[in-house]
Motif scaffolding. Structure first.
Motif, mmCIF file in Angstrom:
data_model
loop_
_atom_site.group_PDB
_atom_site.id
_atom_site.type_symbol
_atom_site.label_atom_id
_atom_site.label_comp_id
_atom_site.label_asym_id
_atom_site.label_seq_id
_atom_site.Cartn_x
_atom_site.Cartn_y
_atom_site.Cartn_z
ATOM 1 N N LYS A 143 0.805 -1.224 0.000
ATOM 2 C CA LYS A 143 0.000 0.000 0.000
ATOM 3 C C LYS A 143 0.838 1.274 0.000
ATOM 4 O O LYS A 143 0.292 2.382 -0.097
ATOM 5 C CB LYS A 143 -0.934 0.003 1.214
ATOM 6 N N GLN A 144 2.155 1.141 0.110
ATOM 7 C CA GLN A 144 3.008 2.327 0.139
ATOM 8 C C GLN A 144 3.298 2.790 -1.294
ATOM 9 O O GLN A 144 3.773 2.012 -2.117
ATOM 10 C CB GLN A 144 4.314 2.030 0.867
ATOM 11 N N PRO A 145 3.030 4.054 -1.603
ATOM 12 C CA PRO A 145 3.180 4.507 -2.992
ATOM 13 C C PRO A 145 4.630 4.704 -3.441
ATOM 14 O O PRO A 145 4.946 4.497 -4.616
ATOM 15 C CB PRO A 145 2.429 5.838 -3.014
ATOM 16 N N LYS B 209 -0.618 0.472 -11.124
ATOM 17 C CA LYS B 209 -0.810 -0.030 -9.757
ATOM 18 C C LYS B 209 -0.709 1.113 -8.751
ATOM 19 O O LYS B 209 -1.469 1.169 -7.770
ATOM 20 C CB LYS B 209 0.237 -1.099 -9.440
ATOM 21 N N LEU B 210 0.228 2.006 -8.991
ATOM 22 C CA LEU B 210 0.391 3.155 -8.089
ATOM 23 C C LEU B 210 -0.825 4.058 -8.138
ATOM 24 O O LEU B 210 -1.358 4.470 -7.102
ATOM 25 C CB LEU B 210 1.653 3.934 -8.470
ATOM 26 N N LEU B 211 -1.309 4.365 -9.334
ATOM 27 C CA LEU B 211 -2.447 5.272 -9.480
ATOM 28 C C LEU B 211 -3.749 4.650 -8.973
ATOM 29 O O LEU B 211 -4.732 5.372 -8.748
ATOM 30 C CB LEU B 211 -2.595 5.696 -10.941
ATOM 31 N N SER C 41 -4.624 11.314 -2.855
ATOM 32 C CA SER C 41 -5.264 12.562 -3.269
ATOM 33 C C SER C 41 -4.594 13.116 -4.514
ATOM 34 O O SER C 41 -3.451 12.780 -4.829
ATOM 35 C CB SER C 41 -5.178 13.592 -2.140
ATOM 36 N N GLU C 42 -5.317 13.972 -5.207
ATOM 37 C CA GLU C 42 -4.768 14.584 -6.417
ATOM 38 C C GLU C 42 -3.539 15.423 -6.111
ATOM 39 O O GLU C 42 -2.664 15.603 -6.959
ATOM 40 C CB GLU C 42 -5.841 15.463 -7.089
ATOM 41 N N GLU C 43 -3.458 15.942 -4.872
ATOM 42 C CA GLU C 43 -2.345 16.813 -4.489
ATOM 43 C C GLU C 43 -1.119 16.037 -4.024
ATOM 44 O O GLU C 43 -0.054 16.626 -3.814
ATOM 45 C CB GLU C 43 -2.778 17.770 -3.364
ATOM 46 N N ASN C 44 -1.266 14.733 -3.858
ATOM 47 C CA ASN C 44 -0.143 13.935 -3.370
ATOM 48 C C ASN C 44 1.016 14.020 -4.368
ATOM 49 O O ASN C 44 0.853 13.702 -5.546
ATOM 50 C CB ASN C 44 -0.575 12.478 -3.191
ATOM 51 N N PRO C 45 2.214 14.429 -3.901
ATOM 52 C CA PRO C 45 3.345 14.603 -4.831
ATOM 53 C C PRO C 45 3.763 13.308 -5.527
ATOM 54 O O PRO C 45 4.220 13.340 -6.669
ATOM 55 C CB PRO C 45 4.461 15.150 -3.941
ATOM 56 N N VAL C 46 3.624 12.164 -4.851
ATOM 57 C CA VAL C 46 3.976 10.891 -5.478
ATOM 58 C C VAL C 46 3.014 10.599 -6.626
ATOM 59 O O VAL C 46 3.417 10.164 -7.707
ATOM 60 C CB VAL C 46 3.961 9.745 -4.447
ATOM 61 N N ARG C 47 1.739 10.864 -6.398
ATOM 62 C CA ARG C 47 0.750 10.663 -7.465
ATOM 63 C C ARG C 47 1.038 11.599 -8.643
ATOM 64 O O ARG C 47 0.970 11.184 -9.809
ATOM 65 C CB ARG C 47 -0.655 10.892 -6.932
ATOM 66 N N GLN C 48 1.354 12.844 -8.345
ATOM 67 C CA GLN C 48 1.634 13.799 -9.419
ATOM 68 C C GLN C 48 2.840 13.366 -10.248
ATOM 69 O O GLN C 48 2.840 13.473 -11.480
ATOM 70 C CB GLN C 48 1.861 15.195 -8.813
ATOM 71 N N GLU C 49 3.871 12.843 -9.571
ATOM 72 C CA GLU C 49 5.053 12.344 -10.278
ATOM 73 C C GLU C 49 4.690 11.131 -11.131
ATOM 74 O O GLU C 49 5.187 10.975 -12.258
ATOM 75 C CB GLU C 49 6.138 11.973 -9.269
#
Length: 395
Positions: A342-344, A369-371, A376-384
């Motif tokens: 569960k860790q991004p 899998k990460l996405l 949240s949309e603001e999460n920096p890992v998600r944005q990357e």
């Protein structure tokens, strides 16, 4: 309240025990002494001994005092219905018995009967307003029931009336922090430390809170005080090591980590701090950093951070050939994900490693899998990850 009970109420447990035994030596059936010894046995978790003593006390007939002990025994055994029944029997004999209202309230909380619990705890606090535990628990239940203002007010009353009652400072600070009032939460902890200088739990809480406020100086002072107080506490030392790293004190961190290692007290966090120090050397001691991360992985078989950090280190290490360290990086990052799917961060790092290896399809699959994780949309890992997905789509 008889003299033995007064000693208990004053916290003089050793004297209460000694006096009760003297009374029993003269009067083996003295109910007051039997009840006091039963209560002391309860405090020590000696349930069979407490039951034996209260049974002797009840040979002359059950009283509110003996029923209270029986209720507490049942509560410690997890027998909620039996405990609740005993508390109600006490109140039938003595409706103004604050301990019975309190005990009843605590049992009702465990049965998810919040409204009735609040009523019982409120009554207990009204009947014995100087009892910090009664008011403290009332404040906690008020907060849990969504009565924030009442709960905060009750906890503030506790720290005002009983300035050395640590749990109230911690609960009040936590409640304020959960409302994003970090400045006031910090003030509460500082107030507690004025009453109880260098108290470890208050220092630890202030360290975390100061970090949340990005007050590195206060965090460092609190962490230093806690580490000095607990020289063999790995968590306290690791917390100080992290703050030293933020201040660039690499040699001090290395000395701290090696000291704990020599004492057989190394932890995942301390080994990761050690690895950071090795990489910060000039030139970087990459081999030592890798070894430290490997040791960290071994110290925490279920932890993902050391494996993830080792993977990142391998991705940035210079090499004779461009892809020299990539296979190993992929292996340890896959291990990080196995340890905690569960860790991004490991997902992102693995996708980057796969992309650098030219395995575009696997990289895209990893990004998906990460996405799919709840970020949240603001999460920096998600944005990357979104940017990487776009880049892979163009490749």
């Amino acid at each position: 309240m008889n003299p033995l009970e007064k000693l208990l109420a004053a916290g003089q447990t050793a004297q209460a025990q000694a006096e009760a035994k003297k009374v029993l030596a003269r009067q083996p059936t003295n109910r007051d002494a039997l009840v006091v010894l039963a209560k002391l046995a309860l405090l020590e978790g000696k349930l069979p001994q407490a039951e034996e003593l209260v049974a002797k006390a009840e040979a002359q007939g059950a009283t509110a005092d003996t029923l209270l002990v029986r209720a507490n025994v049942a509560a410690q055994k997890g027998q909620l219905d039996a405990a609740l029944k005993a508390y109600q029997q006490v109140l039938a004999q003595d409706p103004r018995r604050a301990e019975a209202h309190f005990g009843r309230g605590m049992m009702l909380i465990k049965q998810d009967k919040a409204a009735q619990a609040l009523e019982a705890l409120t009554k207990a606090a009204q009947l014995d307003p100087t009892n910090a535990v009664f008011r403290y628990r009332l404040g906690q239940v008020q907060l849990e029931a969504g009565k924030d203002e009442e709960g905060l007010a009750t906890l503030r009353e506790v720290v005002t009336q009983q300035p050395r009652f640590v749990p109230a400072y911690l609960s009040l600070s936590h409640a304020l922090a959960s409302r994003d009032d970090l400045t006031e939460a910090r003030r509460v902890l500082e107030q507690g430390l004025k009453a109880l200088p260098r108290h470890p739990r208050l220092l630890a809480a202030l360290t975390v809170l100061a970090m949340a406020l990005r007050d590195l100086n206060t965090s460092y002072k609190s962490a230093s005080a806690l580490a000095a107080q607990r020289p063999k506490d790995p968590d306290a030392q690791a917390n100080l090591a992290q703050l030293m790293l933020a201040r660039g004190q690499f040699q001090q961190v290395l000395h701290l980590c090696r000291t704990m290692d020599s004492l057989g007290l190394a932890t995942e966090s301390l080994k990761m701090a050690e690895a950071t120090c090795y990489e910060a050397e000039e030139p970087p001691a990459y081999d030592k950093a890798v070894a430290a991360y490997e040791a960290a992985m071994g110290l925490a078989p279920d932890g993902w951070r050391a494996a993830n950090n080792l993977g990142q280190l391998l991705l940035r290490m210079p090499a004779e050939s461009e892809n020299q360290h990539l296979p190993r990086a992929i292996t340890v990052l896959e291990e990080a994900i196995r340890r905690d799917p569960k860790q991004p961060e490991p997902h992102l790092n693995l996708a980057l490693a796969l992309a650098r290896m030219g395995q575009q399809a696997k990289a895209r699959e990893q990004v998906k899998k990460l996405l799919a994780l709840p970020l949240s949309e603001e999460n920096p890992v998600r944005q990357e990850a979104v940017r990487l997905e776009q880049a892979l789509g163009k490749a």
